[in-house]
Scaffold this motif. Sequence first.
Motif, PDB file in Angstrom:
ATOM      1  N   SER A 113       0.556  -1.110   0.344  1.00 63.37           N
ATOM      2  CA  SER A 113       0.009  -0.192  -0.214  1.00 63.37           C
ATOM      3  C   SER A 113       0.636   1.476  -0.183  1.00 63.37           C
ATOM      4  CB  SER A 113      -1.153   0.375   1.114  1.00 63.37           C
ATOM      5  OG  SER A 113      -0.323   0.500   2.321  1.00 63.37           O
ATOM      6  N   ASP A 115       0.755   3.149   1.804  1.00 59.30           N
ATOM      7  CA  ASP A 115       1.372   4.303   3.422  1.00 59.30           C
ATOM      8  C   ASP A 115       2.426   2.970   3.338  1.00 59.30           C
ATOM      9  OD1 ASP A 115      -0.236   2.276   4.014  1.00 59.30           O
ATOM     10  OD2 ASP A 115      -1.799   3.486   5.206  1.00 59.30           O
ATOM     11  N   TYR A 118       0.844  -1.864   4.831  1.00 56.91           N
ATOM     12  CA  TYR A 118      -0.401  -3.138   4.393  1.00 56.91           C
ATOM     13  C   TYR A 118      -0.005  -3.770   3.188  1.00 56.91           C
ATOM     14  CZ  TYR A 118      -4.234  -1.758   7.446  1.00 56.91           C
ATOM     15  OH  TYR A 118      -4.619  -0.685   8.230  1.00 56.91           O
ATOM     16  N   LEU A 134      -5.481  -8.824   2.045  1.00 55.92           N
ATOM     17  CA  LEU A 134      -4.993  -7.797   2.835  1.00 55.92           C
ATOM     18  C   LEU A 134      -4.163  -8.017   4.178  1.00 55.92           C
ATOM     19  CD1 LEU A 134      -4.127  -4.605   2.480  1.00 55.92           C
ATOM     20  CD2 LEU A 134      -6.624  -5.121   3.620  1.00 55.92           C
TER      21      LEU A 134
END
Length: 143
Positions: A113, A115, A118, A134
């Motif tokens: 992800s 950020d 994940y 996920l």
Amino acid sequence: MKQIHKVFPSSLLLLILITINCALFQSKVRYANVNFDYSAISKNYFSPTQSKPFPLTVQRGNNLYSSTTKDGRYLFYATDQKGNFDVWFRDLQSSIVVPITDNPFSESKPAISPDGKYLVFVSEEFDSEGDLILLQIEPDEWI
């Protein structure tokens, strides 16, 4: 017959003494992380005069579908070294390589992800055509 009888107990005694000695005096083995810096290698490979790529994964099997964290420190990839694809983690500043998944069904195409918290990947656990999974990642714990 008497010679065989005399040799056997002494060799058995010697084997027992060696085994006890090894068990009593063996020190606990501690493994230290090996820091690895790709910058020296990258200077040789990524220069105007050099166009050869260098490997980030050095293990058997097909190593495919890589994704790195935004800072470039961690690499996630899929490898089939155990017969089916699993997702693996690699710290690019050390020699640490950790399997994220280890299942009899294929898991591939990891993506981080934006950020960096994940990891999403394709898993064939519940659907042979693949489902997205996920996973919250914890690189510091894996190291």
